[in-house]
Design a protein around this motif. Structure first.
Motif, PDB file in Angstrom:
ATOM      1  N   GLU A 139     102.268  21.517  89.291  1.00  0.00           N
ATOM      2  CA  GLU A 139     102.950  22.269  88.245  1.00  0.00           C
ATOM      3  C   GLU A 139     102.030  22.397  87.050  1.00  0.00           C
ATOM      4  OE1 GLU A 139     105.582  18.327  87.027  1.00  0.00           O
ATOM      5  OE2 GLU A 139     106.378  20.343  86.665  1.00  0.00           O
ATOM      6  N   GLU A 140     102.222  23.465  86.311  1.00  0.00           N
ATOM      7  CA  GLU A 140     101.407  23.624  85.112  1.00  0.00           C
ATOM      8  C   GLU A 140     102.165  24.465  84.103  1.00  0.00           C
ATOM      9  OE1 GLU A 140      97.697  25.588  85.988  1.00  0.00           O
ATOM     10  OE2 GLU A 140      98.660  27.492  86.472  1.00  0.00           O
ATOM     11  N   GLN A 141     101.794  24.313  82.853  1.00  0.00           N
ATOM     12  CA  GLN A 141     102.425  25.040  81.774  1.00  0.00           C
ATOM     13  C   GLN A 141     101.337  25.418  80.780  1.00  0.00           C
ATOM     14  OE1 GLN A 141     105.017  22.722  79.249  1.00  0.00           O
ATOM     15  NE2 GLN A 141     106.421  24.460  79.025  1.00  0.00           N
ATOM     16  N   LEU A 142     101.295  26.695  80.459  1.00  0.00           N
ATOM     17  CA  LEU A 142     100.325  27.171  79.480  1.00  0.00           C
ATOM     18  C   LEU A 142     101.090  27.824  78.342  1.00  0.00           C
ATOM     19  CD1 LEU A 142      97.339  27.900  78.660  1.00  0.00           C
ATOM     20  CD2 LEU A 142      97.743  30.077  79.830  1.00  0.00           C
ATOM     21  N   ILE A 143     100.907  27.322  77.137  1.00  0.00           N
ATOM     22  CA  ILE A 143     101.583  27.918  75.976  1.00  0.00           C
ATOM     23  C   ILE A 143     100.526  28.288  74.942  1.00  0.00           C
ATOM     24  CG2 ILE A 143     103.226  27.562  74.094  1.00  0.00           C
ATOM     25  CD1 ILE A 143     104.568  25.447  75.852  1.00  0.00           C
ATOM     26  N   ILE A 144     100.535  29.544  74.575  1.00  0.00           N
ATOM     27  CA  ILE A 144      99.657  29.969  73.498  1.00  0.00           C
ATOM     28  C   ILE A 144     100.531  30.420  72.343  1.00  0.00           C
ATOM     29  CG2 ILE A 144      97.970  31.691  72.779  1.00  0.00           C
ATOM     30  CD1 ILE A 144      96.878  31.521  75.691  1.00  0.00           C
ATOM     31  N   THR A 145     100.243  29.895  71.161  1.00  0.00           N
ATOM     32  CA  THR A 145     101.040  30.213  69.979  1.00  0.00           C
ATOM     33  C   THR A 145     100.117  30.760  68.901  1.00  0.00           C
ATOM     34  OG1 THR A 145     102.426  28.326  70.535  1.00  0.00           O
ATOM     35  CG2 THR A 145     102.715  29.288  68.335  1.00  0.00           C
ATOM     36  N   PRO A 146     100.353  31.912  68.315  1.00  0.00           N
ATOM     37  CA  PRO A 146     101.513  32.762  68.575  1.00  0.00           C
ATOM     38  C   PRO A 146     101.463  33.358  69.973  1.00  0.00           C
ATOM     39  CG  PRO A 146      99.912  33.924  67.236  1.00  0.00           C
ATOM     40  CD  PRO A 146      99.426  32.517  67.338  1.00  0.00           C
ATOM     41  N   GLU A 147     102.597  33.902  70.416  1.00  0.00           N
ATOM     42  CA  GLU A 147     102.646  34.517  71.733  1.00  0.00           C
ATOM     43  C   GLU A 147     101.746  35.742  71.749  1.00  0.00           C
ATOM     44  OE1 GLU A 147     106.256  35.778  74.509  1.00  0.00           O
ATOM     45  OE2 GLU A 147     106.801  34.213  73.060  1.00  0.00           O
ATOM     46  N   LEU A 148     100.860  35.804  72.714  1.00  0.00           N
ATOM     47  CA  LEU A 148      99.886  36.900  72.756  1.00  0.00           C
ATOM     48  C   LEU A 148      99.775  37.436  74.174  1.00  0.00           C
ATOM     49  CD1 LEU A 148      97.031  35.158  70.730  1.00  0.00           C
ATOM     50  CD2 LEU A 148      98.345  37.151  69.979  1.00  0.00           C
ATOM     51  N   ALA A 149      99.383  38.686  74.271  1.00  0.00           N
ATOM     52  CA  ALA A 149      99.074  39.238  75.591  1.00  0.00           C
ATOM     53  C   ALA A 149      97.939  38.421  76.193  1.00  0.00           C
ATOM     54  CB  ALA A 149      98.651  40.697  75.463  1.00  0.00           C
ATOM     55  N   THR A 150      98.138  37.957  77.412  1.00  0.00           N
ATOM     56  CA  THR A 150      97.174  37.073  78.045  1.00  0.00           C
ATOM     57  C   THR A 150      96.717  37.665  79.368  1.00  0.00           C
ATOM     58  OG1 THR A 150      98.225  35.148  77.048  1.00  0.00           O
ATOM     59  CG2 THR A 150      96.881  34.746  78.989  1.00  0.00           C
ATOM     60  N   THR A 151      95.408  37.708  79.546  1.00  0.00           N
ATOM     61  CA  THR A 151      94.873  38.131  80.839  1.00  0.00           C
ATOM     62  C   THR A 151      94.442  36.896  81.595  1.00  0.00           C
ATOM     63  OG1 THR A 151      93.995  40.061  79.727  1.00  0.00           O
ATOM     64  CG2 THR A 151      93.199  39.644  81.959  1.00  0.00           C
ATOM     65  N   LEU A 157      95.910  29.344  65.681  1.00  0.00           N
ATOM     66  CA  LEU A 157      96.011  29.616  67.116  1.00  0.00           C
ATOM     67  C   LEU A 157      96.073  28.269  67.806  1.00  0.00           C
ATOM     68  CD1 LEU A 157      95.809  31.599  69.554  1.00  0.00           C
ATOM     69  CD2 LEU A 157      93.336  31.154  69.503  1.00  0.00           C
ATOM     70  N   TRP A 158      97.019  28.177  68.735  1.00  0.00           N
ATOM     71  CA  TRP A 158      97.268  26.893  69.368  1.00  0.00           C
ATOM     72  C   TRP A 158      97.382  27.098  70.864  1.00  0.00           C
ATOM     73  CZ3 TRP A 158     102.678  24.537  69.985  1.00  0.00           C
ATOM     74  CH2 TRP A 158     102.588  23.215  70.459  1.00  0.00           C
ATOM     75  N   LEU A 159      96.555  26.439  71.632  1.00  0.00           N
ATOM     76  CA  LEU A 159      96.646  26.529  73.086  1.00  0.00           C
ATOM     77  C   LEU A 159      97.049  25.177  73.628  1.00  0.00           C
ATOM     78  CD1 LEU A 159      94.348  28.166  75.679  1.00  0.00           C
ATOM     79  CD2 LEU A 159      94.851  25.719  75.857  1.00  0.00           C
ATOM     80  N   LEU A 160      98.105  25.183  74.440  1.00  0.00           N
ATOM     81  CA  LEU A 160      98.576  23.947  75.069  1.00  0.00           C
ATOM     82  C   LEU A 160      98.588  24.155  76.569  1.00  0.00           C
ATOM     83  CD1 LEU A 160     100.028  21.134  74.789  1.00  0.00           C
ATOM     84  CD2 LEU A 160     102.151  22.459  74.995  1.00  0.00           C
ATOM     85  N   TYR A 161      97.968  23.242  77.291  1.00  0.00           N
ATOM     86  CA  TYR A 161      97.976  23.335  78.754  1.00  0.00           C
ATOM     87  C   TYR A 161      98.294  21.974  79.339  1.00  0.00           C
ATOM     88  CZ  TYR A 161      96.313  23.834  83.555  1.00  0.00           C
ATOM     89  OH  TYR A 161      96.230  23.843  84.933  1.00  0.00           O
ATOM     90  N   ASP A 162      99.366  21.941  80.116  1.00  0.00           N
ATOM     91  CA  ASP A 162      99.761  20.710  80.794  1.00  0.00           C
ATOM     92  C   ASP A 162      99.834  20.977  82.292  1.00  0.00           C
ATOM     93  OD1 ASP A 162     100.341  18.474  78.946  1.00  0.00           O
ATOM     94  OD2 ASP A 162     101.656  19.969  78.012  1.00  0.00           O
ATOM     95  N   ALA A 163      99.328  20.073  83.080  1.00  0.00           N
ATOM     96  CA  ALA A 163      99.364  20.283  84.522  1.00  0.00           C
ATOM     97  C   ALA A 163      99.464  18.969  85.264  1.00  0.00           C
ATOM     98  CB  ALA A 163      98.115  21.036  84.978  1.00  0.00           C
ATOM     99  N   THR A 164     100.026  19.056  86.464  1.00  0.00           N
ATOM    100  CA  THR A 164      99.978  17.933  87.388  1.00  0.00           C
ATOM    101  C   THR A 164      99.233  18.400  88.627  1.00  0.00           C
ATOM    102  OG1 THR A 164     102.109  17.174  86.580  1.00  0.00           O
ATOM    103  CG2 THR A 164     101.340  16.256  88.686  1.00  0.00           C
ATOM    104  N   ILE A 165      98.195  17.658  88.966  1.00  0.00           N
ATOM    105  CA  ILE A 165      97.322  18.068  90.072  1.00  0.00           C
ATOM    106  C   ILE A 165      97.330  16.991  91.143  1.00  0.00           C
ATOM    107  CG2 ILE A 165      94.909  18.534  90.703  1.00  0.00           C
ATOM    108  CD1 ILE A 165      95.800  19.034  87.145  1.00  0.00           C
ATOM    109  N   GLU A 166      97.436  17.441  92.373  1.00  0.00           N
ATOM    110  CA  GLU A 166      97.343  16.497  93.481  1.00  0.00           C
ATOM    111  C   GLU A 166      95.939  16.616  94.064  1.00  0.00           C
ATOM    112  OE1 GLU A 166     100.883  15.730  95.945  1.00  0.00           O
ATOM    113  OE2 GLU A 166      99.553  16.356  97.599  1.00  0.00           O
ATOM    114  N   LEU A 167      95.250  15.500  94.028  1.00  0.00           N
ATOM    115  CA  LEU A 167      93.872  15.508  94.511  1.00  0.00           C
ATOM    116  C   LEU A 167      93.814  15.112  95.975  1.00  0.00           C
ATOM    117  CD1 LEU A 167      91.785  13.716  91.735  1.00  0.00           C
ATOM    118  CD2 LEU A 167      91.991  16.156  92.203  1.00  0.00           C
ATOM    119  N   ALA A 168      93.099  15.882  96.768  1.00  0.00           N
ATOM    120  CA  ALA A 168      92.825  15.502  98.146  1.00  0.00           C
ATOM    121  C   ALA A 168      91.493  14.771  98.143  1.00  0.00           C
ATOM    122  CB  ALA A 168      92.768  16.735  99.028  1.00  0.00           C
TER     123      ALA A 168
END
Lengths: 278, 278, 278, 278
Positions: free
Chosen positions: A36-48, A69-80
Motif C-alpha cells: 500500500e502507498e499514499q502520496l499527498i502533495i499540498t497544495p493539491e496539484l496536477a500530478t504526472t 510545498l509539502w510532499l508526503l509519501y507513505d508506503a508498505t513494501i514487501e521484500l522478496a
C-alpha cells in the motif's frame, strides 16, 4: 520475506513558479511489492506519474506556484529478499551481455571507470569471479573509506573519493560501481530507503550484473540485508536525484523513516558482511 | 535531399579470443534512409545485429579468434536534410519534457554540465532561446577552441577542453553539450560520418532538444550542412565508441571515406555557420 | 603617499597543545614602511619572530597550551604608493630574468599555468606587452568571474575557478597568476590588508614582474589603488596562509579593519581600473 | 664512499632564437663532491652559470640562434653515501622546523598534499615515526604503482597517479612527497643521475626532513643505495626540469649514462629496500 514501512516528508518554500520531478516512490519489481502507498502533495496539484524502466519506479512531476510545498509519501513494501542458495560465480562474458546491459559498463559522471582499469585489475584479478569478486570490491571500499557526513558534496566523483578517503553512501556506491565496470562487470546505482540508517535519510547502493541477473550490494554495511527498498536505478547518482527542481525554491526539511515491520528483536544486528542480495 | 556514400574499413590483428561490439552502421530514422548497405566481416563469423533505440542503429557483435580481422561496411544513405522554414524559438520547459528526454539533462562522464551552470548562464542568458541560443553556444565553442588533432585523448572531458583550449570533434561536442544541459536544454552526442572531413575519419557532433524535436548541431564547422550521417546517439562519446573490444587485439588501420553523390560543384563550400540541422 | 591603520584580532580555543605560525604582520619593504605596530598574544607565550624574504615580513611562531588564545596586531603603515609616470612596456625576456625570479614562472598548487598556455596565448598575444598586458589579464579575470563569497574553498584551483565562473579574492589572484605565467611573465601571490574591503577580511592580490621590478595588481577591483598593505608573498595561497596550525584548536573569530588615515573624502571611490601599482 | 661517472648529451635543433636554462650539473653539497667535470656547449655560446641553493647546483643559461645545439656534460662525483648507524626516529615537530624548511610542507603543482591528509593518516599513523614511516610510505607507493614508461605525462599529478596506478620515477616521487607532507614531514623533489637505471635517463627521487637533516629516498627501487647523484631540488618536478626552453627548438636526442667506477662485482644487486639514504 519482510515488510518494510517507509515514510518520506519533504517541505519546500517555493519562491517562484517551479517544476519538480520527484523520485521517491518505491519501485515495483520482482524484488519488492508495494502493498500500500499514499502520496499527498499540498497544495493539491496536477500530478504526472510516469513508470520508468528498468527500475519500475514512478516519477512524480508537478508544477508549483509560490508558497509552501509539502510532499508526503507513505508506503508498505514487501521484500522478496531472496538470497540464492548458491551465489553466482559467473560474470557474464561481454559477448553474452544483453544489449540493454551494455550501457552499465560505460563510465559516467561520478564513476570514471575508464581511469580505474589498472587499479581494479591489480586488486581484484586474483579474486574468484562473480559474487565473491564484487563482495571483495565492497570490502575493499569499506576498508578504504571512512563514513563522514559532510566530507563530500554533489560534485564529488569516485576519483575524488578514492583520494579523499571519506564519503557517504553515494560515494561508497560510486567507487564500487567504478571498480566493477573497470573489471567488465556491469554495475548501476540504486537509490532507496534503508532500515536502521543512522541518521535516517535516503540511501544509495548499487547493483552488479552477475550470472544473468542484477544483484544488490551495499558497501557501507549500514543496513541489514533485508532492509533495503529500491526506488530508482541509473548510471550513478546523477540519474536518480530524489528531486530535480527547475525554478526557485528552498528545501526546508526532509524527514525519512524506514521500519522493518516484521522484526521481532529490536536489537537485531546489522549485516557485518559487505553485501546484501535480493 | 542528398545521397551520401560511406565507406568504412577496419583492420585488426586479434592476438587472443576477443569480443567486439561495433557501432559503425548508419542509423535508420526519419532523418536518413539507408538505401543500400553491405557489411562484410572476414573471416566469416556468427554476427549478432541488434537495433538500438533511440538512434535506430544496429550494433554488430562478434567473437573473433586469433588472427586477422577485417570489417568492411559500405552504404548509401539518403538524407532528408530538412531545414525547417522557421527555426524553433522554444526550449521545451522542464515540466513538458518527455520523460525519456530527461536523462539528456544529466551530467555525464565527459559532459560535467553541473559544473558549468554559472558560465553558461553568464554567457547565454541574454541570447534568444531555442535555435539561436544553441547556435550561440556552437559559435562560442568554435571561437574558444582550436582544432588540433592529438591535443586531447580518450579521457579528456569538457572541463579539460575548456581549460586546454583545443580539441577534436568529440571535444567540441562535449563542451557544447555541457553548456546546453547547464541551461536546461537536453543535448546528446551523435557519432557519424561526415562529407569533406579532413582528414577523413569518424565524426562526432550533437543534438539539442528544441520545440519538441532533436536538432543536429556541429560546432566544428568541418562539414557541409547536408553531409552528416548519423550512426549512434548517447550521453557522450563513452556511449558510442565505434568499437568496444574485450580481449586482445591490435587496431592496424581505419579507412573512412564519405562522399556526397549528388554534389554537382566539387568546390561547394562548407558551411560557415556553426550549425547544421536536419 | 598614504598612511593606513590595520587592526587584526584572532581568537582560538586551543583543545590540545598546538603550534602556530602566523603571517599577519605587515611587510617591511620599499613599498611600505611600518611606522608603528603592536603585537599582543594572550596568554603571554614565547614567540619566535623570523624575517622572511623576499617579502620582508615577520613570521610569528608560538606553541600554545589548552585554553583560549588571542592574537592582536595593530599597525600603522606608510605606503609609498608610487605610481610610475610611465608604465613599463617591457616583459623581461626569459634570458634576462634574475635567477631568483625564475621560480615564479613555475606552475604551483593553485596556479596550474602549464595547462593555460593555449588559452593565455589566444586571449593576450595581441595585447601590448608589459603593464597593458597584465592589466588586460586582470580585466579579463574580472569579466569572467563573479565575486561570490562561499563559492569556492581551500582546495579550489585556477582550473576550478575558470570552469566554475565564481570565486573570492584568492581565486581572482590564482587565475591571474596562472595566465601571467603561461605567457612567460613571472607572477606571485601576495596576502595583505585592504582598505574598503567589504566585508572586511584579509585580502589576496598578486605581483607581476615587469621591466625589472615587481608590480602590484588586483583583479577584484575591491580596494583603492593606494589602500593595499602587503603581508607575505609566495607562489600561491598555499604559501601565505595567515595561520598554519598543527595540533587542535577552533578558530572562534577573526576581526579585521583597515583604514586610510589620510583620506579626506570618505566617499572617495574605489579604483574602477583593474589594477593598482606601487 | 663511491665514485660515479655521469655522462649527459643533449641535442637540439633550434628553429628560432631561443633561451635555455639547463639543470644538468651535479650539485655540490655535503653528500657529494664533484671531482672533475666538463661542460661543452656547441656552438660556443656565452654561458651564465649560477649557483642555486639549497641544492648547490649550477644552473646553466644560454641564448642560442637557429641551428643545431649540442650540450655535453661529463663528471666524476664522489658520493659520501653515509648511512647513519642509527636511522632517525624523529620527525621534527612543526614548532622546531627551521623557517626555510616550512615551504616543503606546502602543497605544490604535482603534490597536492592537502588532499591526501586522511589517506596518509589512515595508512601510516600507526607506523613508527621517522625513517621507518618514510620507508613505509616508499614501500606503499612501490606496492601501489606499476612502473610503466609512457603511462603518464608532464601534467600528471600525485592525484592522477594514485588513481591510475602506474607511472615513472617522477610520479613515484610525487606521490611519496604528497604523503610525507600530509603527515607533516617536509619533503622535496630531487632530480639526478642514477646508476643502473634501465633504460638510462635522468632520474627523480625525493628527500624527507627527519631529525634535523634531509634524507634521500627512492620509492622506485631502481638504483643501488650508493648510486644516486643529486642535481637539483625543488618542491616537485616543476622546479627542476633538466631544460626550460623559451623560443622554438626540437629536442632530437638525450643520451645519459651513469657508471659506478668502484663497483667490483658487475652483478651487484640493486637495493630491494625501498629507500636509500645519504
Amino acid at each position: 520475506m519482510s515488510r518494510i514501512s517507509t515514510h518520506c516528508e519533504i517541505h519546500y518554500t517555493v519562491t517562484a513558479r517551479s517544476s519538480f520531478a520527484f523520485a521517491v516512490l518505491a519501485a515495483r519489481n520482482p524484488h519488492q511489492q508495494v502493498i500500500e502507498e499514499q502520496l499527498i502533495i499540498t497544495p493539491e496539484l496536477a500530478t504526472t506519474r510516469t513508470r520508468l524502466e528498468p527500475s519500475g519506479h514512478d516519477l512524480i512531476r508537478i508544477v508549483a506556484e509560490r508558497g509552501p510545498l509539502w510532499l508526503l509519501y507513505d508506503a508498505t513494501i514487501e521484500l522478496a529478499a531472496f538470497v540464492p542458495p548458491v551465489a553466482p560465480t559467473i560474470e557474464t562474458p561481454f559477448a553474452e551481455l544483453p544489449t540493454d546491459v551494455l550501457e552499465y559498463l560505460h563510465p559516467s559522471r561520478y564513476c570514471q571507470s575508464d581511469l580505474f582499469a589498472r587499479l581494479a585489475n591489480k586488486e581484484f584479478r586474483d579474486v574468484a569471479p562473480g559474487f565473491e569478486r564484487v563482495t571483495g570490491i565492497c570490502n575493499w571500499v569499506y576498508e578504504h573509506l571512512e563514513y563522514v557526513p559532510g566530507s563530500t558534496d554533489v560534485s564529488t566523483s569516485a576519483v575524488d573519493v578514492l583520494v579523499g578517503g571519506a564519503g557517504v553512501c553515494r560515494d561508497y556506491a560510486h567507487l564500487s560501481i567504478s571498480l566493477c565496470r573497470a573489471l567488465g562487470i556491469p554495475a548501476r546505482y540504486v537509490s532507496g530507503y534503508a532500515v536502521d540508517l543512522d541518521p535516517p535519510d535516503f540511501h544509495g547502493f548499487f547493483e552488479a550484473y552477475l550470472g544473468g541477473a542484477w544483484y544488490l550490494f551495499d558497501a557501507t554495511r549500514m543496513a541489514p540485508i533485508d532492509g533495503l527498498v529500491r526506488i530508482a536505478v541509473g548510471r550513478d547518482a546523477a540519474d536518480v536525484a530524489f528531486a530535480v527542481l527547475v525554478g526557485a525554491a528552498n528545501l526546508d526539511s526532509i524527514v525519512i523513516s524506514t521500519i522493518d515491520l516484521d522484526r521481532v528483536d529490536p536489537n537485531q544486528t546489522r549485516t557485518t558482511a559487505a553485501i546484501s542480495t535480493a
